[in-house]
Design an enzyme around this catalytic site. Structure first.
Site, PDB file in Angstrom:
ATOM      1  N   CYS A  83       0.834  -1.200   0.000  1.00 12.34           N
ATOM      2  CA  CYS A  83       0.000   0.000   0.000  1.00 12.34           C
ATOM      3  C   CYS A  83       0.876   1.259   0.000  1.00 12.34           C
ATOM      4  O   CYS A  83       1.511   1.592  -0.987  1.00 12.34           O
ATOM      5  CB  CYS A  83      -0.966  -0.054   1.181  1.00 12.34           C
ATOM      6  SG  CYS A  83      -2.323   1.130   1.077  1.00 12.34           S
ATOM      7  N   HIS A 170      -3.730  -5.208   0.742  1.00 15.08           N
ATOM      8  CA  HIS A 170      -3.157  -5.717   1.994  1.00 15.08           C
ATOM      9  C   HIS A 170      -3.189  -7.247   2.016  1.00 15.08           C
ATOM     10  O   HIS A 170      -4.204  -7.846   2.371  1.00 15.08           O
ATOM     11  CB  HIS A 170      -3.917  -5.150   3.195  1.00 15.08           C
ATOM     12  CG  HIS A 170      -3.657  -3.702   3.428  1.00 15.08           C
ATOM     13  ND1 HIS A 170      -2.627  -3.247   4.215  1.00 15.08           N
ATOM     14  CD2 HIS A 170      -4.280  -2.598   2.940  1.00 15.08           C
ATOM     15  CE1 HIS A 170      -2.625  -1.917   4.219  1.00 15.08           C
ATOM     16  NE2 HIS A 170      -3.617  -1.501   3.453  1.00 15.08           N
ATOM     17  N   GLU A 172      -1.809  -9.170   4.121  1.00 15.07           N
ATOM     18  CA  GLU A 172      -1.807  -9.683   5.492  1.00 15.07           C
ATOM     19  C   GLU A 172      -3.201  -9.848   6.072  1.00 15.07           C
ATOM     20  O   GLU A 172      -3.383 -10.504   7.106  1.00 15.07           O
ATOM     21  CB  GLU A 172      -0.969  -8.767   6.397  1.00 15.07           C
ATOM     22  CG  GLU A 172      -1.577  -7.401   6.693  1.00 15.07           C
ATOM     23  CD  GLU A 172      -1.290  -6.347   5.642  1.00 15.07           C
ATOM     24  OE1 GLU A 172      -1.406  -5.158   5.973  1.00 15.07           O
ATOM     25  OE2 GLU A 172      -0.952  -6.700   4.494  1.00 15.07           O
ATOM     26  N   SER A 224       1.924 -13.488  39.518  1.00 19.67           N
ATOM     27  CA  SER A 224       0.493 -13.319  39.790  1.00 19.67           C
ATOM     28  C   SER A 224      -0.284 -14.599  39.546  1.00 19.67           C
ATOM     29  O   SER A 224      -1.420 -14.734  39.996  1.00 19.67           O
ATOM     30  CB  SER A 224      -0.074 -12.222  38.885  1.00 19.67           C
ATOM     31  OG  SER A 224      -0.077 -12.639  37.532  1.00 19.67           O
ATOM     32  N   GLY A 225       0.313 -15.543  38.819  1.00 18.67           N
ATOM     33  CA  GLY A 225      -0.420 -16.728  38.406  1.00 18.67           C
ATOM     34  C   GLY A 225      -1.046 -16.560  37.040  1.00 18.67           C
ATOM     35  O   GLY A 225      -1.627 -17.486  36.490  1.00 18.67           O
ATOM     36  N   GLY A 226      -0.933 -15.346  36.474  1.00 17.49           N
ATOM     37  CA  GLY A 226      -1.409 -15.105  35.118  1.00 17.49           C
ATOM     38  C   GLY A 226      -0.466 -15.731  34.104  1.00 17.49           C
ATOM     39  O   GLY A 226       0.637 -16.175  34.438  1.00 17.49           O
ATOM     40  N   VAL A 227      -0.887 -15.750  32.853  1.00 11.41           N
ATOM     41  CA  VAL A 227      -0.109 -16.414  31.803  1.00 11.41           C
ATOM     42  C   VAL A 227       1.292 -15.818  31.684  1.00 11.41           C
ATOM     43  O   VAL A 227       2.298 -16.533  31.714  1.00 11.41           O
ATOM     44  CB  VAL A 227      -0.828 -16.311  30.441  1.00 11.41           C
ATOM     45  CG1 VAL A 227      -0.003 -17.002  29.357  1.00 11.41           C
ATOM     46  CG2 VAL A 227      -2.218 -16.902  30.515  1.00 11.41           C
ATOM     47  N   ASP A 228       1.373 -14.495  31.560  1.00 10.09           N
ATOM     48  CA  ASP A 228       2.653 -13.851  31.254  1.00 10.09           C
ATOM     49  C   ASP A 228       3.676 -14.025  32.371  1.00 10.09           C
ATOM     50  O   ASP A 228       4.814 -14.435  32.125  1.00 10.09           O
ATOM     51  CB  ASP A 228       2.435 -12.364  30.961  1.00 10.09           C
ATOM     52  CG  ASP A 228       1.444 -12.138  29.831  1.00 10.09           C
ATOM     53  OD1 ASP A 228       1.242 -13.069  29.032  1.00 10.09           O
ATOM     54  OD2 ASP A 228       0.857 -11.042  29.760  1.00 10.09           O
ATOM     55  N   SER A 229       3.279 -13.706  33.605  1.00 14.12           N
ATOM     56  CA  SER A 229       4.244 -13.814  34.709  1.00 14.12           C
ATOM     57  C   SER A 229       4.610 -15.273  34.974  1.00 14.12           C
ATOM     58  O   SER A 229       5.746 -15.580  35.349  1.00 14.12           O
ATOM     59  CB  SER A 229       3.692 -13.159  35.981  1.00 14.12           C
ATOM     60  OG  SER A 229       2.618 -13.890  36.531  1.00 14.12           O
ATOM     61  N   SER A 230       3.665 -16.189  34.760  1.00 11.70           N
ATOM     62  CA  SER A 230       3.944 -17.617  34.972  1.00 11.70           C
ATOM     63  C   SER A 230       4.976 -18.131  33.978  1.00 11.70           C
ATOM     64  O   SER A 230       5.903 -18.866  34.339  1.00 11.70           O
ATOM     65  CB  SER A 230       2.652 -18.432  34.842  1.00 11.70           C
ATOM     66  OG  SER A 230       1.722 -18.080  35.843  1.00 11.70           O
TER      67      SER A 230
END
Length: 511
Positions: A83, A170, A172, A224-230
């Site tokens: 584009c 586009h 993508e 925290s037990g969340g995905v990222d920190s785990s």
């Protein structure tokens, strides 16, 4: 990233930029999104196999329109302009770009001329997604016109000798019928990539990098037990073992059994050093009598900082702080073209005087890649596929004051909802689902007696990225089972309602 083939995407402000990077990675080829301000010399140092110039909202004739170092075209590295990127390439090689009277937005039918390299083995006529104001009206000398459309006479161009390609549409975007094929041709046939990037070799490289960075020093992680920190904790622990210490703050606003589950997985199964802080009373005291949602958020955020700071100050010789910053966070906060600037602090915004060096091993990964990484590292599915959960926890799923009674109602009802959704096999299909306590009581009849009890709301939405969402069409029989269990198994509930509002106008969370 070292030792991997790289396809570089230069950011000119398109809303689809991340999609380009994602599509390339789906081929097993590593891709990064960088500012359009990178110089040709900087790019040469990065040694990419190919360069993609993204689309953008500007006209090439705008006074402040984004430009790139034109030396990029002389590096001998294959370039694909999408584009706006095609328009820049055309101008550089003496083509002609003109403003259109009307912006073209939506599906369009293009027709191929001959058998262009990027369109190999695709039909002569195909549907693409257009989103542009300007358009190329005269192709640069020595460039072929590869495709046309009724409203865009020059829809694709190429100079095969110089490995330069441009498309006005586009590829993508999923609406472009053979967009993935086109990108695949560019990455493999033109750039010569082999597709050797994977989460497995990411782990090996990142572990080595963490070991080199940390040496024999120590790292602190807010878990925290969340995905990222785990996943961050699991990856760093794999690299340095007992040199990692995690602090898990249980503020009493977690879902049912969440605190115990975090300790079992990471303290027992992974054998990590974890300091669990039971701060429930401290948080509930601060929240007493508070009903305003923004004030609740502020109190919880600030209190978390104080608790974390207290615990961190007790530890000796900590040099590094690990955070679960993702690539989307980096893109949103670090590009020149970002419309909205965000600050991302996975631990809630730590005090400025905490002198740690940050380690952010996930800052080149997208969310789905982080989930895959977690699975590869042995993090259980129940954590890897955890529902999105707000930092303030259940406090913002209670409208009005946060009390022990209100928390118990939301905690128990949420557990039942999650259990029944999983039993129905819908837990991977629905983006997010939870219960909310609107703090409304109503009259009911249970066991031949009049009741006056709480109403519980169910919120379930489908979404791609959380920016917009639609309410989930949960089957009636599943809703019936959920409703029956909520009324019978949770004290002080006699009515269940289902939120059928999309975002916008509503948000996903109620507060």
């Amino acid at each position: 990233m070292e030792n991997n083939e790289l396809v570089l995407v230069l950011d000119f402000g398109s809303q689809y930029n991340q999609l380009i990077t994602r599509r390339i990675r789906e081929f097993g080829v590593y891709s990064e999104l960088h500012s359009h301000k990178l110089t040709a010399e900087e790019i040469k140092e990065m040694n990419p196999k190919g360069i993609i110039l993204s689309g953008g909202p500007h006209s090439v004739y705008d006074e402040n329109s984004f430009r790139c170092d034109e030396g990029i075209f002389e590096l001998g590295i294959p370039v694909l302009g999408i584009c706006y990127g095609m328009q820049l390439m055309s101008l550089h090689y003496d083509g002609k770009v003109e403003r259109s009277k009307n912006r073209e937005y939506g599906k369009a039918l293009i027709e191929l001329d001959g058998e262009p390299v990027l369109f190999k083995d695709t039909p002569k006529g195909q549907t693409v997604w257009m989103s542009h104001g300007d358009k190329v009206t005269a192709a640069p000398p020595s460039f072929n016109i590869d495709a046309t459309s009724p409203s865009t006479p020059i829809a694709a161009i190429s100079n095969v000798e110089k490995n330069l390609y441009g498309v006005q549409f586009h590829p993508e975007v999923r609406h472009t019928e053979y967009g993935n094929d086109l990108l695949n041709r560019f990455v493999f046939d033109v750039c010569g990539c082999t597709g050797d990037w994977s989460i497995e070799n990411f782990i090996d490289m990142e572990v080595e990098k963490i070991q080199e960075t940390v040496g024999d020093r120590k790292v602190l992680c807010a878990l925290s037990g969340g995905v990222d920190s785990s996943v961050v904790a699991a990856l760093i622990h794999k690299a340095i073992g007992d040199q990692l210490t995690c602090i898990f703050v249980d503020h009493g606003l977690l879902r049912k059994n969440e605190g115990d589950d975090v300790m079992k997985v990471f303290a027992e199964d992974f054998q990590m050093n974890i300091i669990k802080v039971d701060a429930k009373d401290r948080f509930l005291f601060k929240l007493e009598g508070v009903s305003d949602p923004e004030l609740k958020r502020k109190i919880i955020g600030n209190e978390f900082i104080y608790v974390f700071d207290d615990e961190a100050s007790k530890l000796k010789d900590i040099d590094f702080l690990a955070q679960g910053t993702l690539y989307t966070d980096v893109i949103e906060s670090g590009t020149d073209t970002a419309q909205t600037i965000k600050s991302h602090h996975n631990v809630g915004g730590l005090p400025e005087d905490m002198q740690f060096t940050l380690i952010e091993p996930l800052n080149t990964l997208f969310k789905d890649e982080v989930r895959e990484l977690g699975s590869q590292l042995g993090v259980p599915d129940r954590i890897v596929w955890r529902q999105p959960f707000p930092g303030p926890g259940l406090a913002i799923r209670i409208l009005g004051e946060v009390t022990e009674e209100h928390l118990e109602i939301v905690r128990e009802s949420d557990a039942i909802l999650r259990e029944e959704i999983a039993k129905a096999g819908l837990d991977r299909d629905i983006w997010q689902y939870f219960t909310v306590l609107p703090n409304i009581k109503s009259v009911g009849v249970m066991g031949d007696a009049r009741t006056y009890a709480h109403t519980i709301g169910i919120r379930a939405v489908t979404s791609i990225d959380g920016m917009t969402s639609d309410w989930a069409r949960i089957p009636w029989d599943v809703l019936e089972r959920i409703s029956t269990r909520l009324v019978n198994d949770v004290d002080n509930i006699n009515r269940v309602v289902y939120d059928v509002t999309s975002k916008p106008p509503a948000t996903i969370e109620w507060e």
